[in-house]
Design a protein around this motif. Sequence first.
Motif, PDB file in Angstrom:
ATOM      1  N   LYS A   1      -7.000   3.352  10.416  1.00  0.00           N
ATOM      2  CA  LYS A   1      -7.545   2.282   9.577  1.00  0.00           C
ATOM      3  C   LYS A   1      -6.928   2.309   8.183  1.00  0.00           C
ATOM      4  O   LYS A   1      -6.578   1.266   7.631  1.00  0.00           O
ATOM      5  N   VAL A   2      -6.798   3.495   7.616  1.00  0.00           N
ATOM      6  CA  VAL A   2      -6.194   3.620   6.288  1.00  0.00           C
ATOM      7  C   VAL A   2      -4.733   3.181   6.339  1.00  0.00           C
ATOM      8  O   VAL A   2      -4.255   2.453   5.462  1.00  0.00           O
ATOM      9  N   ARG A   3      -4.020   3.608   7.367  1.00  0.00           N
ATOM     10  CA  ARG A   3      -2.617   3.236   7.519  1.00  0.00           C
ATOM     11  C   ARG A   3      -2.465   1.722   7.653  1.00  0.00           C
ATOM     12  O   ARG A   3      -1.603   1.108   7.023  1.00  0.00           O
ATOM     13  N   ALA A   4      -3.307   1.103   8.463  1.00  0.00           N
ATOM     14  CA  ALA A   4      -3.252  -0.348   8.638  1.00  0.00           C
ATOM     15  C   ALA A   4      -3.565  -1.065   7.329  1.00  0.00           C
ATOM     16  O   ALA A   4      -2.913  -2.062   6.975  1.00  0.00           O
ATOM     17  N   HIS A   5      -4.547  -0.561   6.599  1.00  0.00           N
ATOM     18  CA  HIS A   5      -4.911  -1.163   5.319  1.00  0.00           C
ATOM     19  C   HIS A   5      -3.754  -1.040   4.332  1.00  0.00           C
ATOM     20  O   HIS A   5      -3.432  -1.995   3.614  1.00  0.00           O
ATOM     21  N   THR A   6      -3.120   0.109   4.288  1.00  0.00           N
ATOM     22  CA  THR A   6      -1.988   0.330   3.390  1.00  0.00           C
ATOM     23  C   THR A   6      -0.826  -0.585   3.752  1.00  0.00           C
ATOM     24  O   THR A   6      -0.193  -1.175   2.876  1.00  0.00           O
ATOM     25  N   GLU A   7      -0.560  -0.731   5.027  1.00  0.00           N
ATOM     26  CA  GLU A   7       0.510  -1.634   5.464  1.00  0.00           C
ATOM     27  C   GLU A   7       0.197  -3.069   5.071  1.00  0.00           C
ATOM     28  O   GLU A   7       1.088  -3.806   4.637  1.00  0.00           O
ATOM     29  N   GLN A   8      -1.057  -3.464   5.212  1.00  0.00           N
ATOM     30  CA  GLN A   8      -1.455  -4.814   4.826  1.00  0.00           C
ATOM     31  C   GLN A   8      -1.249  -5.039   3.345  1.00  0.00           C
ATOM     32  O   GLN A   8      -0.753  -6.079   2.916  1.00  0.00           O
ATOM     33  N   LEU A   9      -1.623  -4.061   2.534  1.00  0.00           N
ATOM     34  CA  LEU A   9      -1.420  -4.171   1.085  1.00  0.00           C
ATOM     35  C   LEU A   9       0.062  -4.283   0.756  1.00  0.00           C
ATOM     36  O   LEU A   9       0.459  -5.075  -0.096  1.00  0.00           O
ATOM     37  N   ASN A  10       0.886  -3.476   1.430  1.00  0.00           N
ATOM     38  CA  ASN A  10       2.322  -3.522   1.192  1.00  0.00           C
ATOM     39  C   ASN A  10       2.904  -4.878   1.597  1.00  0.00           C
ATOM     40  O   ASN A  10       3.770  -5.413   0.913  1.00  0.00           O
ATOM     41  N   ASN A  11       2.435  -5.441   2.703  1.00  0.00           N
ATOM     42  CA  ASN A  11       2.907  -6.753   3.153  1.00  0.00           C
ATOM     43  C   ASN A  11       2.471  -7.851   2.190  1.00  0.00           C
ATOM     44  O   ASN A  11       3.214  -8.810   1.973  1.00  0.00           O
ATOM     45  N   ASP A  12       1.280  -7.720   1.630  1.00  0.00           N
ATOM     46  CA  ASP A  12       0.783  -8.713   0.677  1.00  0.00           C
ATOM     47  C   ASP A  12       1.594  -8.715  -0.611  1.00  0.00           C
ATOM     48  O   ASP A  12       1.721  -9.742  -1.277  1.00  0.00           O
TER      49      ASP A  12
END
Length: 78
Positions: free
Chosen positions: A65-76
Motif C-alpha cells: 500500500k505504501v509503495r502504491a501510494h508513493t508511486e501514485q505521488l510520483n506519477n502525479d
Amino acid sequence: MSDNTHADIESMPYEEARDELIGIVQRLETGNETLENSLALWERGELLAQRCQQWLDGARTRLEKVRAHTEQLNNDEE
C-alpha cells in the motif's frame, strides 16, 4: 509444555511467536520428548507458524500500500 491455551497465540506479537516457535523446533529436534508431548508441541508450533505468517502477510500488504501510494505521488508530480 505449559497449560497455555491456543487462544493466547492470537494476540502474540510476531517476535514472541517466532521465538517460541524456535524453542519448540529445538525441543522437537532433540528427540527427548514423549510422543504425546511431541504431538502437543507440533500442534502449538503449527499455530505459531500460522501466526507468524499472518504478521508477515500483514506487513507485506502494508508495504504494498505504501509503495502504491508513493508511486501514485510520483506519477502525479510528472
